[in-house]
Design an enzyme around this catalytic site. Structure first.
Site, mmCIF file in Angstrom:
data_model
loop_
_atom_site.group_PDB
_atom_site.id
_atom_site.type_symbol
_atom_site.label_atom_id
_atom_site.label_comp_id
_atom_site.label_asym_id
_atom_site.label_seq_id
_atom_site.Cartn_x
_atom_site.Cartn_y
_atom_site.Cartn_z
ATOM 1 N N GLY A 1 -43.974 8.733 41.310
ATOM 2 C CA GLY A 1 -43.008 8.003 40.410
ATOM 3 C C GLY A 1 -41.707 7.660 41.474
ATOM 4 O O GLY A 1 -41.977 6.851 42.556
ATOM 5 N N CYS A 2 -40.526 8.148 41.210
ATOM 6 C CA CYS A 2 -39.620 8.018 41.959
ATOM 7 C C CYS A 2 -38.987 6.375 42.000
ATOM 8 O O CYS A 2 -38.857 5.711 42.820
ATOM 9 C CB CYS A 2 -39.613 8.384 43.477
ATOM 10 S SG CYS A 2 -40.385 10.144 43.547
ATOM 11 N N HIS A 3 -39.089 5.832 40.655
ATOM 12 C CA HIS A 3 -38.683 4.625 40.601
ATOM 13 C C HIS A 3 -38.292 4.238 38.980
ATOM 14 O O HIS A 3 -38.448 5.356 38.010
ATOM 15 C CB HIS A 3 -39.730 3.579 40.754
ATOM 16 C CG HIS A 3 -40.972 3.846 40.037
ATOM 17 N ND1 HIS A 3 -42.026 4.502 40.378
ATOM 18 C CD2 HIS A 3 -41.389 3.462 38.679
ATOM 19 C CE1 HIS A 3 -43.083 4.371 39.562
ATOM 20 N NE2 HIS A 3 -42.641 3.808 38.422
ATOM 21 N N ALA A 4 -37.441 3.232 38.864
ATOM 22 C CA ALA A 4 -37.169 2.659 37.437
ATOM 23 C C ALA A 4 -37.837 1.360 37.261
ATOM 24 O O ALA A 4 -38.054 0.738 38.410
ATOM 25 C CB ALA A 4 -35.784 2.863 37.059
ATOM 26 N N ARG B 1 -37.879 7.928 36.766
ATOM 27 C CA ARG B 1 -38.547 8.710 36.625
ATOM 28 C C ARG B 1 -39.293 9.407 37.750
ATOM 29 O O ARG B 1 -39.574 8.654 38.696
ATOM 30 C CB ARG B 1 -39.773 8.484 35.500
ATOM 31 C CG ARG B 1 -40.897 7.392 35.967
ATOM 32 C CD ARG B 1 -40.548 5.924 36.331
ATOM 33 N NE ARG B 1 -39.759 5.439 35.263
ATOM 34 C CZ ARG B 1 -40.415 4.883 34.083
ATOM 35 N NH1 ARG B 1 -41.728 4.573 34.387
ATOM 36 N NH2 ARG B 1 -39.896 4.312 33.196
#
Ligand code: TYD
Length: 178
Positions: free
Chosen positions: A91-94, A139
């Protein structure tokens, strides 16, 4: 079997650009999930644990999800994450616009949600419960069990332009929208 809302803390003012490392910083510690509380309450704006109807009989269980009926959006894309390497974060993004529903249809993983103000960590471990995630939510997925299959339903096809992959950039976008 309840997924566990494991923690809730303030988001840090800034974090390293390598997004998943932001999960460790500013994480204030656990608030135990109250079994029997209203799990459909928003965890963060647009983020909600929703029960899915299980159609079971002596042969086993089945969950059906229809876009626009069991979900507040039409399903444009389905993907699933599986065979995750032990110890990795994903993830590690929006997203600017995307709406999604995530379900651990097998195994379990932890979903950290961050709206730039607050952080909530949810353990997904129940194929009969989904997590909705709306726009402008950072997230990160961690602690995948070896057998985890994380199914995600989305309201749009894949579009890299909809991603925010830099945490500080995400915080700046949140701040600019206030
Ligand atoms: P990535 O965004 O890194 O996955 P995660 O959010 O789980 O960390 O996606 C991995 C690769 O798959 C990357 O090359 C983009 C691609 N991808 C698609 O082609 N379509 C999709 O719907 C998704 C989610 C990813």
């Amino acid at each position: 079997m309840h997924p566990h809302v494991e923690a809730n803390g303030r988001a840090p003012q800034s974090a390293v650009a390598d997004g998943c490392e932001s999960a460790a910083g500013g994480y204030d510690g656990p608030i135990p999930f109250q079994s029997g509380s209203n799990v459909t309450d928003d965890l963060l704006p647009g983020c909600r644990l929703v029960p899915l109807t299980v159609r079971g009989d002596a042969r086993g269980s089945l969950v059906a999800i229809e876009g626009g009926r069991d979900l507040p959006f039409a399903i444009a894309r389905v993907y699933y994450v599986f065979g995750t390497t032990a110890g990795v974060d994903r993830g590690c993004h929006a997203h600017h616009k995307l709406h999604q529903l995530a379900i651990a249809v097998a195994g379990s993983c932890t979903m950290l949600l961050d709206d730039g103000r607050q952080r909530v960590s949810v353990r997904l471990d129940d194929p009969a419960r989904g997590l909705t995630m709306g726009p402008m939510i950072w997230r990160e997925m961690t602690d995948f069990s070896p057998d985890c299959v994380l199914l995600v339903l989305a309201d749009a096809v894949y579009d890299e332009a909809d991603y925010m992959r830099d945490y500080d950039g995400f915080l700046a976008t949140v701040a600019a929208s206030r």
